[in-house]
Design a protein around this motif. Structure first.
Motif, mmCIF file in Angstrom:
data_model
loop_
_atom_site.group_PDB
_atom_site.id
_atom_site.type_symbol
_atom_site.label_atom_id
_atom_site.label_comp_id
_atom_site.label_asym_id
_atom_site.label_seq_id
_atom_site.Cartn_x
_atom_site.Cartn_y
_atom_site.Cartn_z
ATOM 1 N N TYR A 186 0.813 -1.219 0.000
ATOM 2 C CA TYR A 186 0.000 0.000 0.000
ATOM 3 C C TYR A 186 0.850 1.274 0.000
ATOM 4 C CZ TYR A 186 0.678 0.355 5.111
ATOM 5 O OH TYR A 186 1.215 0.475 6.367
ATOM 6 N N TYR A 238 -4.114 1.510 3.926
ATOM 7 C CA TYR A 238 -3.798 0.842 5.182
ATOM 8 C C TYR A 238 -5.002 0.015 5.635
ATOM 9 C CZ TYR A 238 -2.572 0.215 10.111
ATOM 10 O OH TYR A 238 -2.298 -0.321 11.352
ATOM 11 N N LEU A 239 -4.788 -1.271 5.892
ATOM 12 C CA LEU A 239 -5.804 -2.238 6.295
ATOM 13 C C LEU A 239 -6.797 -2.566 5.185
ATOM 14 C CD1 LEU A 239 -6.618 -1.161 9.972
ATOM 15 C CD2 LEU A 239 -5.001 -2.878 9.164
ATOM 16 N N VAL A 240 -6.487 -2.184 3.937
ATOM 17 C CA VAL A 240 -7.324 -2.543 2.793
ATOM 18 C C VAL A 240 -6.381 -2.958 1.671
ATOM 19 C CG1 VAL A 240 -9.222 -1.864 1.276
ATOM 20 C CG2 VAL A 240 -8.957 -0.759 3.511
ATOM 21 N N ASP A 241 -6.164 -4.265 1.507
ATOM 22 C CA ASP A 241 -5.148 -4.776 0.589
ATOM 23 C C ASP A 241 -5.681 -5.004 -0.824
ATOM 24 O OD1 ASP A 241 -3.348 -4.694 2.630
ATOM 25 O OD2 ASP A 241 -3.455 -6.824 3.115
ATOM 26 N N LYS A 259 -12.934 -3.467 3.753
ATOM 27 C CA LYS A 259 -11.848 -3.527 4.717
ATOM 28 C C LYS A 259 -11.350 -4.960 4.808
ATOM 29 C CE LYS A 259 -10.919 -2.253 9.555
ATOM 30 N NZ LYS A 259 -11.541 -1.789 10.825
ATOM 31 N N ASN A 260 -10.069 -5.126 5.170
ATOM 32 C CA ASN A 260 -9.530 -6.478 5.367
ATOM 33 C C ASN A 260 -10.302 -7.227 6.444
ATOM 34 O OD1 ASN A 260 -7.525 -5.870 3.543
ATOM 35 N ND2 ASN A 260 -5.940 -5.537 5.082
ATOM 36 N N SER A 302 -10.140 -9.252 9.554
ATOM 37 C CA SER A 302 -9.098 -9.331 10.588
ATOM 38 C C SER A 302 -8.632 -10.760 10.832
ATOM 39 C CB SER A 302 -9.617 -8.723 11.895
ATOM 40 O OG SER A 302 -10.808 -9.382 12.301
ATOM 41 N N THR A 317 -1.458 -13.260 2.912
ATOM 42 C CA THR A 317 -0.810 -11.988 2.608
ATOM 43 C C THR A 317 -0.752 -11.821 1.089
ATOM 44 O OG1 THR A 317 0.535 -12.143 4.601
ATOM 45 C CG2 THR A 317 1.246 -10.581 2.927
ATOM 46 N N LYS A 332 -4.022 -9.741 2.724
ATOM 47 C CA LYS A 332 -5.212 -10.261 3.375
ATOM 48 C C LYS A 332 -6.419 -10.197 2.446
ATOM 49 C CE LYS A 332 -3.950 -9.314 8.182
ATOM 50 N NZ LYS A 332 -4.034 -10.707 8.603
ATOM 51 N N ASP A 388 -15.437 -1.724 17.611
ATOM 52 C CA ASP A 388 -16.041 -1.381 16.324
ATOM 53 C C ASP A 388 -17.341 -0.607 16.481
ATOM 54 O OD1 ASP A 388 -14.067 -2.419 14.676
ATOM 55 O OD2 ASP A 388 -14.969 -4.413 14.608
#
Length: 664
Positions: free
Chosen positions: A349, A467-470, A503-504, A506, A511, A513, A586
C-alpha cells in the motif's frame, strides 16, 4: 453548536482544530461591515442566498449601524440572526495601529493543570525481567500543564504564546534538542490592514487557500450535519496557529501585500522540525525516514528519539485576483524540502507514497458567484517523488439556492494515488488528500421556519491499496437529519448515518489479506434540548451504532446521555451522566463533552459502563475566572482501562482539571 454540526461523524476529522477555530471566531467576532464573501461563508452560519442578500444590502445602504438591523435584510430569519450574534459584530472599522495597540479586545493569561488520579502503568516502578532488561516507562511526571497568553484585536493585531507539557513528558531546557522548558511551545505576532500590507505574521501560522489541495487550515467541516455549506472551502489566507496539535503548521514568516485593489500577493517562508522515525545511514545506504509522527507525545526514550528529528523547509507563494465580489482566481505554489530522504516501509500500500527530499506543488483555484449559484474549484499537480513521479489533484463543485427553502451542494473530486501535498486537507472520505475519487450531493430543505430536513449522499472510490485494505476498494455513505425548533427554548433533532466501505478481514491469515465484501456502519441519534427554568438547559441524547462485516454478526453499541447546564450570576455549572454499552471497539460511541475554556473533549465510549463529569466555572471578579472539572469513567465488564503504558490497574479512570484565566 459543535456537537450538532458533527452529528454522525466518527472518524477522519480533527475536532480539536475545528473547536479551536470556532472558538477563535467567538472570541474575535467577524465584522459584518467589512467581511468578504469567503469570510462569511467560512462561518457556516449563512446560506448562499443569505450571504448575497447581506452583500447587496451593504452595497445599497452602507454599513450596518447595529446587529438588530439584520432583521430588515432580505432572507434573514431570527434563528440565523441569533446564531450570528454569537460570532459577529458591527465594528467601527480600522484606525491607526498605535492608537488601537493599547486597546486590545483580548488580553489574558490562562493556566491549566490536569491529571489522571489512578496510577497508569507508565508511571509505575520498572521491574527488571529475567534477562535483566528494564521495561519502558514514562520519563516525566503525571501532571499536564498548559499556558496561553494572548494580546489581540480582530483585523488589527495579535500576539500570542502557547506552551504545553503532556503527562509523562519532561520539563527540560535543551535548546540543542529544540526544547525550551515545556515540551511544546508555539508563538506568533500578527499585524493586519496597514495600508497595502493586508497581513503579516511572524512565528507559527497556517494558510487556508482555495479548496485545500495545497494549503488548508482552520474551520473546515467536510461531511457533517451541515450538508450544504460544509463542502466548500474559503480562501482566508494566513492565520496565526493557536491549536495544540503539534503538527500541520508552519513556523517562519508570511506576508500578504496588495499589489493593486484587485491583486494580492502572499509569500511564505518556514523552517520546521518534525517528529519522524529515522533509519540510520549505513555503508551502503543513506539515512531514511520510514514514517512521520503526528501524536506530539514525547514521554518515552523512543518517542524522544523521534522528536524534532527531521528538518523541513517550505517556500511558497499565492497570487489572488479578485476584481469584484463575484469572481476570484488564484495561483499557488509550495516547495517543500526535507533534510533526510522520505522512504516508507516496503509494503504494497506504500508503493505510490512520496519518496525523496523535495516536493513541488503548483495549483490554480477559483470561484464565481452568479445570483444564488456559487461555483468553485481547484486543480493542482505535485512533482518530486522519485518512485512514482507527480500526480494530479482536482476538486470542483457548486452551492445553489434553488429557492428560499431549498439549498443544494454538488462536489466532484479526484486525487491521484501519487498526488503528494503535505499541507493539504481537501474534501474527502479519507484522512489524507491522496488516492481517492468521489461525488457528493447535499440538500437542505426548510419545510417552514421551525422544521427543516437535510441530507447527503457521497460515493467514493480508492483506486489503490490503503492501510488495512489490501486491494482497490469503494463505498458510499449517506446521512439524513430532521430538526424541529417549536420555540426558542425547545430543539429536537434525529439523525441517521450509514456508511458502506471495504476492509480487510481481521481473521484472514493470507498476505495480502482477503478484503471483505463490505462493512456497514450505522449511527442513529435522537437529541432534545430544552430550558425548563431560567438559566437551566437540559440536553437528552440517545445514540446507537452498529458495525458488521458482510455475512457476519453485527457489533452493536448504545449510549444514553443526560446533560445539564446552569448559568446564574457569576456561576456556570454543567455536568453529564452517561450509560453506554458496546460489543467491542467497532461499535464505539462518540459524544462531545463540555470542557474548560480552550480545552476539547470528544471521547470514544467503549465496553460497558458509565461516564460522568461535573464542571464549575466562577467569575471571581472582572479580571479572574476559575474552572474546576472532574470526570470519571467506570467500566463494569473489564478489570482495567486502557492498554500498554496507559493502562490503569482498576476498572475506572478519574481526571481532574483546574484552570484560571486573568483578563488584564
Amino acid at each position: 453548536m459543535l456537537q450538532n454540526l458533527t452529528t454522525g461523524q466518527t472518524e477522519n476529522a480533527d475536532y480539536s482544530v475545528l473547536y479551536d477555530a470556532l472558538y477563535q471566531l467567538y472570541a474575535n467576532p467577524l465584522n459584518l461591515n467589512t467581511a468578504t464573501h469567503d469570510e462569511l461563508a467560512a462561518t457556516y452560519l449563512l446560506t448562499e442566498l443569505q450571504i448575497n442578500s447581506l452583500l447587496a444590502y451593504r452595497a445599497d445602504y452602507g454599513v450596518l449601524l447595529s446587529m438588530y438591523e439584520l432583521q430588515v435584510v432580505p432572507d434573514f430569519d431570527m434563528a440565523t440572526i441569533q446564531r450570528l450574534m454569537l460570532f459577529t459584530t458591527v465594528d467601527e472599522g480600522r484606525g491607526a495601529l498605535l492608537r488601537r495597540l493599547p486597546n486590545p479586545t483580548n488580553h489574558y493569561l490562562l493556566i491549566r493543570y490536569q491529571q489522571i488520579l489512578e496510577k497508569q502503568q507508565g508511571f509505575t516502578p520498572a521491574e527488571a525481567s529475567k534477562s535483566g532488561k528494564l521495561p519502558q516507562r514514562y520519563l516525566g511526571d503525571e501532571q499536564h500543564w498548559y499556558v496561553r497568553y494572548r494580546y489581540s484585536r480582530p483585523r488589527a493585531f495579535s500576539f500570542g504564546l502557547t506552551a504545553e507539557k503532556d503527562a509523562g513528558e519532561q520539563m527540560r531546557w535543551q535548546p540543542g534538542s529544540y526544547q525550551y522548558g515545556f515540551d511544546f511551545v508555539s508563538f506568533h505576532g500578527q499585524v493586519q490592514n496597514r495600508g497595502r500590507w493586508r497581513n503579516l505574521i511572524i512565528g507559527d501560522y497556517q494558510l487556508q487557500i482555495g479548496q485545500g489541495l495545497i494549503l488548508s487550515a482552520g474551520f473546515v467541516l467536510g461531511k457533517s450535519a451541515e450538508t450544504v455549506q460544509g463542502v466548500r472551502r474559503s480562501t482566508l489566507g494566513a492565520r496565526p496557529y493557536t491549536s495544540l496539535s503539534e503538527f500541520g503548521y508552519l513556523r517562519g514568516a508570511t506576508a500578504t501585500y496588495a499589489l493593486s485593489r484587485q491583486l494580492d500577493l502572499t509569500l511564505l517562508l518556514a523552517g520546521n522540525r518534525r517528529d519522524a522515525n529515522i533509519i540510520a545511514a549505513t555503508a551502503k545506504a543513506e539515512a531514511e525516514v520510514s514514517s512521520l509522527l503526528t501524536s506530539g507525545l514525547h514521554r518515552t526514550a523512543s518517542e524522544l528519539e523521534a522528536r524534532a528529528s527531521l528538518a523541513e523547509q517550505n517556500l511558497g507563494g499565492h497570487l489572488l485576483y479578485h476584481p469584484n465580489t463575484r469572481l476570484q482566481l488564484g495561483l499557488t505554489a509550495l516547495y517543500t524540502t526535507f533534510g533526510t530522504k522520505l522512504q516508507k516501509r516496503n509494503l504494497p500500500y506504500n508503493q505510490y507514497e512520496f519518496v525523496g527530499k523535495e516536493n513541488l506543488v503548483i495549483g490554480l483555484h477559483g470561484s464565481y458567484v452568479r445570483q444564488n449559484v456559487n461555483l468553485f474549484g481547484e486543480i493542482a499537480r505535485s512533482s518530486g517523488s522519485q518512485n512514482a513521479g507527480g500526480g494530479i489533484g482536482a476538486v470542483g463543485g457548486a452551492l445553489i439556492s434553488l429557492s428560499r427553502r431549498l439549498d443544494m451542494a454538488l462536489l466532484l473530486r479526484h486525487y491521484d494515488r501519487n498526488y503528494h501535498s503535505f499541507y493539504a486537507n481537501a474534501f474527502g472520505e479519507g484522512s489524507r488528500t491522496i488516492n481517492e475519487s468521489g461525488a457528493y450531493l447535499g440538500l437542505k430543505y426548510t419545510v417552514y421556519r421551525k422544521f427543516s430536513v437535510a441530507g447527503f449522499i457521497d460515493r467514493f472510490r480508492f483506486p489503490w491499496l490503503r492501510y488495512l485494505v489490501d486491494a482497490p476498494s469503494q463505498g458510499y455513505d449517506y446521512l439524513l437529519q430532521a430538526t424541529y425548533t417549536p420555540t426558542k427554548k425547545l430543539l429536537f433533532y434525529a439523525s441517521y448515518h450509514e456508511e458502506h466501505k471495504q476492509k480487510n478481514r481481521s481473521a484472514t491469515k493470507t498476505t495480502p489479506k482477503e478484503v471483505a465484501a463490505g462493512t456497514i456502519r450505522r449511527v442513529l441519534v435522537f437529541n432534545a434540548e430544552y430550558y425548563p427554568l431560567w438559566g437551566l438547559q437540559l440536553r437528552s441524547r440517545v445514540q446507537w451504532t452498529s458495525f458488521r462485516y458482510a455475512g457476519a454478526d453485527p457489533s452493536n453499541g448504545f449510549a444514553f446521555i443526560q446533560d445539564a447546564s446552569y448559568d446564574r450570576g457569576r456561576w456556570r455549572i454543567s455536568g453529564r451522566m452517561a450509560l453506554f454499552g458496546t460489543d467491542d471497539y467497532d461499535s464505539r460511541q462518540y459524544a462531545y463533552e463540555r470542557d474548560v475554556l480552550y480545552a476539547f473533549s470528544f471521547p470514544a465510549y467503549s465496553n460497558r459502563g458509565r461516564r460522568q463529569y461535573l464542571m464549575v466555572q466562577y467569575a471571581v471578579n472582572r479580571h479572574l475566572d476559575v474552572w474546576l472539572r472532574l470526570s470519571r469513567t467506570q467500566l463494569t465488564n473489564q478489570p482495567t482501562i486502557g492498554s500498554d503504558l496507559d493502562q490503569t490497574g482498576v476498572p475506572h479512570r478519574t481526571e481532574v482539571k483546574v484552570q484560571a484565566r486573568w483578563q488584564f
